[in-house]
Design an enzyme around this catalytic site. Structure first.
Site: not given
Ligand code: ATP
Ligand code: MG
Length: 642
Positions: A88, A325, A335
């Site tokens: 995202e 994760r 963020k």
């Molecule tokens: P955050 O909420 O921690 O900022 P997010 O999940 O909003 O991260 P996205 O942009 O939605 O971030 O993530 C893109 C991809 O990265 C998704 O497939 C998500 O599952 C994966 N991802 C995000 N955080 C992690 C993590 N801590 N470990 C492994 N994969 C992750």
């Molecule tokens: Mg997210």
């Protein structure tokens, strides 16, 4: 990618209509246990092997040809593997995303398939151009090249069309209930009560179509209407909240989208968008993290409704699977919180008298790439090699369990990588000049020293030897001690690579009592107890060296008070220690010539070295012609005191 429906991202923006978090967690646990049981039954039994003892420096097992990811492939052995990484674009990627990138791009690479970079840009309220650029940049830095760069918004027209089709098939309806009403329909605050449908669920298809178009055309404000999927809300056997009539489309008033402009006032949710985009792009393996485990059911349900689901044994049709994760303790990854550190913030707190105190908290770091953060841009700037991060992810392995790691574990992995790959240099952080009084003309020489005494790293540099040299303040003591082996009055110490040790004869101090200069003589023939680093004074290169420590005093900064600004009291004043007057051997110039100073872009061409007895450092982009700036990457060994 956006959060599953329980998060505001895919519920109507200011009207979160999902079931309560507790209920979701409970249901998630139940579903996970059930899935695990089923999966276990299906899984080919692994022959039980006698536990092998691996040598300490063994390369990590290939996570793609063994274990969890191997089984994922075997479930759907597509000839042309297509995966995707769906961030995202609402922030900078962090260390956890490195795992997601390694898993998705690596899986495709391993199977000679392709991986898409798909920006999941369905929430115009949160997206910014800088994030798009940085995400691609980091993927390239990690050594991957997207097969194609796509956007969820590429499919906005198609998604809208499919939404109307879903309504036509009696698979969705426009609902006007409030958030509270929806929560009640989903069994109340704890989701334990009876679930029931609202009057909108049974409205005529034509009416839902008309209302959906009215939503699109701007009749409704945010929260006044949304499209809901008609799943199994009232089925008493349906324990998964992801099947309780999730939102599919919502009205967003602040609707300027970076790619589609003002065209849309309604935006699709994660649950509606993700599976459809996967299907449209021909994704075979949709790998995401376990918080989406529950969403698998709605993912498959929607594709089935739209006839986009092909049985998993066949070549086409996406299959979602979930890995654990990677979470890093001791630091902040959210963020929103990093934004407070980067931009500063104001916090409000009620004091004992009940009046509100406003507090302005200035920025605590220099930017998203400040080396004290664990965003990938920060780790890159701090000098951590991309390969070291990828090795770290591999070492930890990939399966469906959450990996909780503390920074020392990451640091030890980085050290292991640097140990084998970077040159050695002599750096003196806090210099004191030593004058070797009997330094003779024949002592004046240039010695050739290998970049790595063990010979692992090829190359050598010239080290000049002169009458005056700098040693580190911490390597001198005014009062000797039998357990102390470095320089002190009348004591002998060795200087790396210098043919003779030195003995201190006297020293002088300034008016503040600080030692300013040491006089010494050659102690040829004597055997020093230890050797220290030094830098020839005549050819020394001045540098500014930045040493990094944890940003917070607390070991779990996530548990600090993030609501009323209490976290700011826990900031570690020593998180960055600057040595303005450090000096490094002239050899650094040779390293500089071979490299570029630009840490951005796809290049991993940073200058890194091991400063003997000090730490690993890299040359920072803040460097100028006149002054080199160094960042400490990691210490030489784990600091047990921490
Ligand atoms: P955050 O909420 O921690 O900022 P997010 O999940 O909003 O991260 P996205 O942009 O939605 O971030 O993530 C893109 C991809 O990265 C998704 O497939 C998500 O599952 C994966 N991802 C995000 N955080 C992690 C993590 N801590 N470990 C492994 N994969 C992750
Ligand atoms: Mg997210």
């Amino acid at each position: 990618m956006a959060e599953p429906t329980e998060a505001p991202a895919s519920a109507p923006p200011d009207e979160e209509k999902g079931p309560s978090k507790r209920a979701l967690e409970k249901a998630a646990k139940k579903a996970a246990a059930k899935a695990k049981k089923a999966e276990h039954a299906l899984r080919p039994k692994e022959p039980s092997k006698p536990a092998e003892k691996k040598p300490a420096n063994a390369e990590p097992a290939n996570v793609f040809s063994e274990g969890w990811l191997k089984r994922v492939y075997e479930e759907k052995p597509a000839k042309e593997v297509r995966s995707r990484f769906p961030p995202e674009p609402n922030g900078y990627l962090h260390i956890g995303h490195c795992k997601a990138i390694a898993v998705n791009f690596g899986f495709a690479r391993h199977h000679e398939g392709v991986c898409f970079l798909r920006y999941d840009d369905t929430n115009p309220e949160k997206e910014e151009e800088q994030y798009f650029t940085s995400i691609l940049d980091i993927i390239k830095w990690l050594g991957f090249e997207p097969y194609k760069i796509t956007y969820s918004s590429d499919n906005f027209d198609k998604l809208y069309e499919l939404a109307e089709q879903l309504i036509e098939k009696d698979g969705a309806y426009v609902c006007h209930c409030s958030r509270e009403e929806v929560n009640m329909q989903r069994g109340g605050p704890d989701n334990r009560g009876a679930r029931y449908a609202c009057e909108h669920r049974t409205r005529p298809i034509a009416e839902s179509i008309a209302e959906f178009r009215a939503m699109r055309n701007g009749k409704y404000k945010a929260g006044e209407a949304y499209l809901r999927m008609k799943q199994s809300l009232t089925d008493p056997n349906e324990g998964n909240p992801q099947m309780w009539d999730l939102p599919a489309y919502r009205v967003i008033e602040k609707n300027h989208h970076h790619r589609t402009g003002e065209k849309w006032r309604i935006y699709p949710t994660y649950d509606f968008t993700h599976c459809i985009c996967d299907a449209l792009e021909g994704i075979t393996h949709s790998l995401c993290t376990t918080e989406f485990q529950q969403s698998r059911i709605s993912y498959d349900w929607l594709l089935e409704q739209l006839d986009m689901k092909v049985p998993k044994s066949e070549e086409k049709g996406p299959m979602q699977r979930e890995y654990g994760r990677l979470n890093l303790g001791g630091t902040i990854l959210s963020k929103r919180r990093i934004l407070m550190l980067v931009e500063g913030t104001t916090a409000e707190k009620k004091n004992a008298e009940g009046t509100v105190e406003k507090r302005t908290i200035p920025p605590s770091v220099r930017g998203w790439d400040d080396p004290r953060l664990y965003t990938l841009v920060a780790l890159r700037r701090r000098g951590i090699p991309a390969k070291a991060l990828l090795n770290f992810v591999e070492e930890l392995g990939v399966n469906d369990a959450l990996t909780e790691i503390q920074p020392p574990r990451l640091e030890s992995s980085i050290r292991k990588h640097l140990e084998r790959t970077v040159a050695r240099q002599m750096l003196v952080l806090d210099p004191i000049k030593v004058i070797i009084e009997d330094f003779a003309a024949e002592d004046d020489q240039e010695i050739t020293v290998p970049y790595d005494p063990k010979g692992t790293i090829p190359g050598e540099r010239k080290v000049k030897l002169g009458k005056e040299a700098y040693i580190d303040r911490t390597d001198f003591r005014e009062e000797d001690d039998p357990n102390y082996f470095r320089l002190a009055p009348n004591k002998v110490v060795g200087l790396y690579n210098v043919p003779f040790p030195i003995r201190a004869t006297s020293y002088s101090k300034d008016e503040n009592g600080r030692v300013t200069e040491i006089k010494a003589v050659k102690a040829s023939g004597e055997k020093p107890k230890t050797y220290i680093q030094w830098v020839d004074a005549a050819t020394a290169v001045p540098v500014k060296a930045r040493q990094y420590n944890f940003l917070f005093k607390s070991e779990s900064p996530n548990a600090l008070d993030w609501k009323t600004g209490g976290w700011a009291d826990d900031l570690n004043p020593e998180s960055e220690v600057i040595f303005e007057n450090a000096v490094i051997e002239a050899g650094i110039k040779g390293l500089l010539k071979e490299h570029t100073l630009n840490p951005s872009g796809s290049s991993d061409d940073l200058i890194r070295f091991q400063a003997l007895r000090t730490a690993y450092f890299c040359v920072d982009v803040d460097s100028t012609e006149d002054k080199i700036v160094l960042n400490q990457i990691v210490t030489l060994r784990e600091d047990k005191a921490k």
